[in-house]
Design an enzyme around this catalytic site. Structure first.
Site, mmCIF file in Angstrom:
data_model
loop_
_atom_site.group_PDB
_atom_site.id
_atom_site.type_symbol
_atom_site.label_atom_id
_atom_site.label_comp_id
_atom_site.label_asym_id
_atom_site.label_seq_id
_atom_site.Cartn_x
_atom_site.Cartn_y
_atom_site.Cartn_z
ATOM 1 N N TYR A 95 5.670 100.441 -5.452
ATOM 2 C CA TYR A 95 6.627 100.707 -4.376
ATOM 3 C C TYR A 95 6.345 99.873 -3.124
ATOM 4 O O TYR A 95 7.181 99.094 -2.677
ATOM 5 C CB TYR A 95 6.625 102.197 -4.045
ATOM 6 C CG TYR A 95 7.650 102.570 -2.993
ATOM 7 C CD1 TYR A 95 9.016 102.522 -3.300
ATOM 8 C CD2 TYR A 95 7.263 102.952 -1.716
ATOM 9 C CE1 TYR A 95 9.956 102.839 -2.330
ATOM 10 C CE2 TYR A 95 8.205 103.280 -0.745
ATOM 11 C CZ TYR A 95 9.551 103.221 -1.065
ATOM 12 O OH TYR A 95 10.491 103.524 -0.114
ATOM 13 N N ARG A 281 17.167 102.132 10.498
ATOM 14 C CA ARG A 281 15.777 102.250 10.090
ATOM 15 C C ARG A 281 15.022 101.109 10.755
ATOM 16 O O ARG A 281 15.570 100.011 10.910
ATOM 17 C CB ARG A 281 15.702 102.103 8.561
ATOM 18 C CG ARG A 281 14.854 103.123 7.896
ATOM 19 C CD ARG A 281 14.966 103.128 6.388
ATOM 20 N NE ARG A 281 15.541 101.947 5.774
ATOM 21 C CZ ARG A 281 14.860 100.838 5.499
ATOM 22 N NH1 ARG A 281 13.581 100.751 5.786
ATOM 23 N NH2 ARG A 281 15.461 99.820 4.918
ATOM 24 N N LYS A 286 17.230 94.559 10.161
ATOM 25 C CA LYS A 286 18.284 95.227 10.939
ATOM 26 C C LYS A 286 18.674 94.488 12.221
ATOM 27 O O LYS A 286 19.638 94.871 12.880
ATOM 28 C CB LYS A 286 17.862 96.661 11.279
ATOM 29 C CG LYS A 286 17.560 97.530 10.058
ATOM 30 C CD LYS A 286 18.756 97.653 9.136
ATOM 31 C CE LYS A 286 18.453 98.565 7.954
ATOM 32 N NZ LYS A 286 19.608 98.688 7.031
ATOM 33 N N ARG A 319 8.297 102.789 6.469
ATOM 34 C CA ARG A 319 7.222 101.980 5.886
ATOM 35 C C ARG A 319 6.114 101.699 6.896
ATOM 36 O O ARG A 319 5.705 100.555 7.117
ATOM 37 C CB ARG A 319 7.801 100.671 5.335
ATOM 38 C CG ARG A 319 8.843 100.921 4.260
ATOM 39 C CD ARG A 319 9.618 99.689 3.881
ATOM 40 N NE ARG A 319 10.701 100.033 2.958
ATOM 41 C CZ ARG A 319 11.718 99.239 2.662
ATOM 42 N NH1 ARG A 319 11.800 98.049 3.204
ATOM 43 N NH2 ARG A 319 12.659 99.625 1.822
ATOM 44 N N ASP A 505 42.275 81.812 -35.618
ATOM 45 C CA ASP A 505 41.796 80.688 -34.822
ATOM 46 C C ASP A 505 41.519 79.524 -35.772
ATOM 47 O O ASP A 505 41.438 79.710 -36.991
ATOM 48 C CB ASP A 505 40.513 81.121 -34.083
ATOM 49 C CG ASP A 505 39.810 79.951 -33.430
ATOM 50 O OD1 ASP A 505 40.464 79.238 -32.650
ATOM 51 O OD2 ASP A 505 38.615 79.746 -33.709
#
Length: 743
Positions: A95, A281, A286, A319, A505
């Protein structure tokens, strides 16, 4: 609003939602757990579907020892929540390491911030395997599994390998970068293959769809056609589904706030004449420092707003264990201090800075206090703040200043668009928002509100589910080889039919593939069979080929069949000499000149390639070129052509060692349907067969699938009912049809 309970893909099969975290927060207490429901766009978007009796949610619930995990699992089971057991060290590497230190920055176009470590990749793989194993404990054949976001990009393929009968979808909630950026990530091929284990892959915008398809084409050599990618023997749908917000909840909260007594009002200190609002956040994507600098520039250039305008900046902690996030916080707080020192005065604080999380009710109150929302990320997958601000302004007033690099910019045209890196442009836009006439503000807000209310979080979920369900319509999971026993079954259906329609075809189906198109000559024994078909009054045969009229006149003269050339543009009806247009085709001579120029550049760089020009189509052949080099160059060419043809009535099609540009309306399936209609095809009485060998033939297989005995020549195909291995097998099968009808 939309009812998320409809459409339900399959009432009898559970839906399993999978995300990094469960939609709850778990805290240990003396002898038990304290469990609290989480907030957020994803949780709100999936809440309705999770409330169904057969829906489970799989996700990480925290790190516990074996005994603690067993207790948590038992406690959550009544709520249909299943935690994934992952050891602490593995979870950190998966993570914090791979997901947030490598994938997150790169996918947001911050490659310099990417920190990739081999041990983090191993942890990412192990964690994804733990998720897949937990899902497989729960899932049964036919169940629907919906995997969420970048932390779990390997899970779809892991599930597909272990349980091919599962129906798997994936949604990507952050940007998907251009192939040039994506290819810098180690193990990028494994991530792509992981996602391609799904049947449907969803993104927020068409730009992300285009970037993903481009990466699959250029890095894995996949074939693509519009919103589909071929990988192995599977067809994967790709779509754009922008997430909406929980409008109903926001409206209810607004009504509640309207009933508060004056002494109960939230944020009474925000009584300035002009309130601007940023809610983010605390993340480097951002653009918070740039926004603060723009607000400072706005006050410097427009001193009349000093004392009147305030910026409320809410930064939600995020975080905090990552050092760079601590550095960002220090930078933001330093800027806030500098600007408040420069412009502040007794009774006036220009920037109200909050570093904390707020509840839903408090956030809605902030939206209603503000006249201008500043949503200026440097890059964002979507961004729901701008949508929530609009939903909260039931007074139909207010202005959204929105970064052009946020995914939401694609659907919020009434917002004021800014380049978040251009501080002075943002400052000028703040002034434009501040002085905007009320009628213009209301006109823009009405347009935004209409769209936000119509496409809320329930709409997002139901639209995705409906597209997921459609993935399986008209699709056969895997073609069945047309062995002798199967042939007898098909021939029996022909015996019982009123009339029989056969659509064939040419190249690769009845005529073996040759190195050059002019060398592909139909075998005489096949021509004899087609000629003999003329003696059967209830049999109608149509050759549907991409070849030009001249080729057809040379190699299929005087046969008792219909001939459709250039993929459905022209038809020579049985017994006729002249050709007619089967569809209307516009003149695209200027665009064709540009395409021809790109093709000529390709032939100069790729020895062994050549151009074939038809009346309405251009085809680039590279069968004689060095395979790997030619294929890689073809992928680049296709990407350029897609950009060139994006707003024209032409499209690019990638066939077997060919790249063809032709009118979008030129479609073998449409031609098949038109001919059936001309002959008054009776479903239930008549029968028809379609035989092809290429992706261009798949549109024929999709026509009236319940009555279509579709046969693919080569390997199993996603849409065909049966398959034969070669043109030799096709000839053998056609001979069996002839012999059966002769008796």
């Amino acid at each position: 609003m939309h009812d998320t309970n409809s459409p339900n893909p399959e009432e009898k099969h559970p839906i399993i939602i999978v995300s990094n975290r469960l939609p709850i927060t778990v805290k240990t207490t003396d002898g038990g757990f304290h469990i609290q429901r989480s907030a957020g766009g994803l949780v709100a978007g999936l809440r309705g579907i999770h409330e169904r009796s057969l829906t489970w949610w799989v996700g990480h619930g925290g790190v516990f020892d074996a005994e603690g995990y067993a207790k948590l699992k038992a406690k959550l089971e009544p709520d249909r929540l299943l935690p994934v057991p992952i050891e602490r060290e593995t979870y950190e590497g998966y993570y914090q390491g791979m997901a947030n230190n490598a994938i997150w920055p790169l996918f947001h176009y911050f490659p310099a911030s990417m920190h990739y470590q081999v041990q983090d990749w191993r942890a990412y793989t192990q964690a994804n395997r733990a998720f897949a194993d937990t899902i497989l404990e729960l899932a049964k054949p036919g169940d629907w599994v919906w995997v969420q976001d970048y932390q779990l990009m390997l899970v779809p393929a892991m599930l597909r390998e272990a349980a091919p009968d599962l129906r798997i979808a994936y949604f990507h909630h952050i940007p998907f970068p251009s192939s040039e950026i994506f290819r810098t990530l180690p193990n990028r091929d494994l991530l792509l293959k992981g996602l391609l284990g799904a049947d449907l892959i969803g993104f927020h915008t068409y730009d992300y769809v285009r970037h993903f398809v481009s990466s699959a084409v250029r890095l894995l050599g996949c074939d693509s056609y519009m919103d589909e990618v071929n990988h192995g023997d599977r067809l994967i749908k790709i779509g754009a589904f922008p997430l909406g917000v929980d409008v109903a909840s926001i409206v209810d909260t607004c009504k509640e706030l309207d009933t508060l007594a004056p002494e109960q009002e939230l944020f009474p200190e925000l009584d300035a004449e002009l309130v601007m609002l940023g809610i983010d956040r605390l993340d480097y994507t951002k653009g918070i420092p740039e926004r603060l600098e723009a607000f400072g520039s706005f006050l410097r250039h427009n001193p009349e707003y000093v004392g009147k305008a305030v910026l409320v900046q809410l930064c939600v902690p995020s975080r905090q264990k990552i050092p760079s996030y601590g550095d960002l916080r220090a930078r933001v707080e330093r800027l806030v201090g500098q600007l408040n020192g420069e412009f502040g005065r007794p009774g006036y604080t220009p920037i109200h800075y909050m570093y904390r999380s707020l509840g839903h009710r408090e956030v809605i109150a902030l939206y209603r206090k503000a006249q201008i929302a500043l949503v200026t990320p440097l890059r964002d997958g979507l961004n729901l703040v701008c949508k929530e601000f609009v939903a909260a302004h039931d007074d139909e007033d207010g202005v959204v200043v929105l970064s052009e690099l946020a995914g939401a910019a694609a659907e919020m045209g009434e917002a004021l668009s800014v380049n978040p890196y251009d501080v002075e442009e943002m400052a000028a836009t703040l002034l434009r928002a501040a002085v905007m006439p009320r009628e213009e503000r209301r006109h823009r807000m009405r347009g935004l509100r209409k769209r936000i209310v119509a496409f809320d979080n329930d709409s997002w979920c139901s639209t995705f589910m409906e597209s997921w369900r459609k993935c399986y319509e008209n699709r056969v999971e895997r073609s069945v080889k047309l062995v002798e026993s199967m042939r007898e079954e098909v021939l029996g259906q022909l015996d019982r039919a009123g009339r029989i329609f056969v659509f064939l075809d040419n190249d690769g189906t009845i005529t073996p593939i040759a190195k050059r198109p002019e060398l592909a000559i139909p075998p005489n024994h096949v021509l004899d069979i087609l000629r003999q078909f003329g003696q059967f009054g209830r049999l109608h045969v149509t050759l549907v080929t991409g070849r030009p009229k001249e080729y057809c006149e040379q190699y299929f003269p005087s046969l008792p069949i219909n001939i459709v050339s250039e993929h459905g543009i022209f038809i020579q009806s049985r017994g006729e000499v002249d050709w007619e247009y089967l569809i209307d085709v516009e003149d695209h001579s200027d665009t064709k000149d540009e395409v021809r120029h790109l093709f000529e550049m390709f032939t100069r760089f790729v020895p062994g390639s050549h151009i074939e020009e038809k009346q309405a189509c251009l085809v680039l052949h590279y069968r004689q070129a060095e395979p790997l080099f030619a294929e890689s160059q073809a992928k680049v060419l296709i990407e350029s052509l897609q950009q060139l043809l994006g707003k024209t009535a032409l499209s690019v099609f990638h066939g077997k060692k060919t790249v063809e540009v032709r009118p979008i309306v030129a479609d073998k399936g449409q031609a098949t349907e038109t001919i059936l209609d001309r002959h008054g095809f009776q479903q239930g009485t008549d029968v028809f067969l379609t035989l092809g060998d290429d992706t261009t033939d798949e549109s024929m297989y999709k026509v009236f699938p319940d009555h279509n005995l579709s046969i693919h020549v080569g390997k199993p195909n996603t849409y065909a009912r049966y398959y034969l291995e070669s043109p030799t097998d096709t000839a053998s099968f056609l001979a069996q049809i002839r012999d059966r009808l002769s008796h």
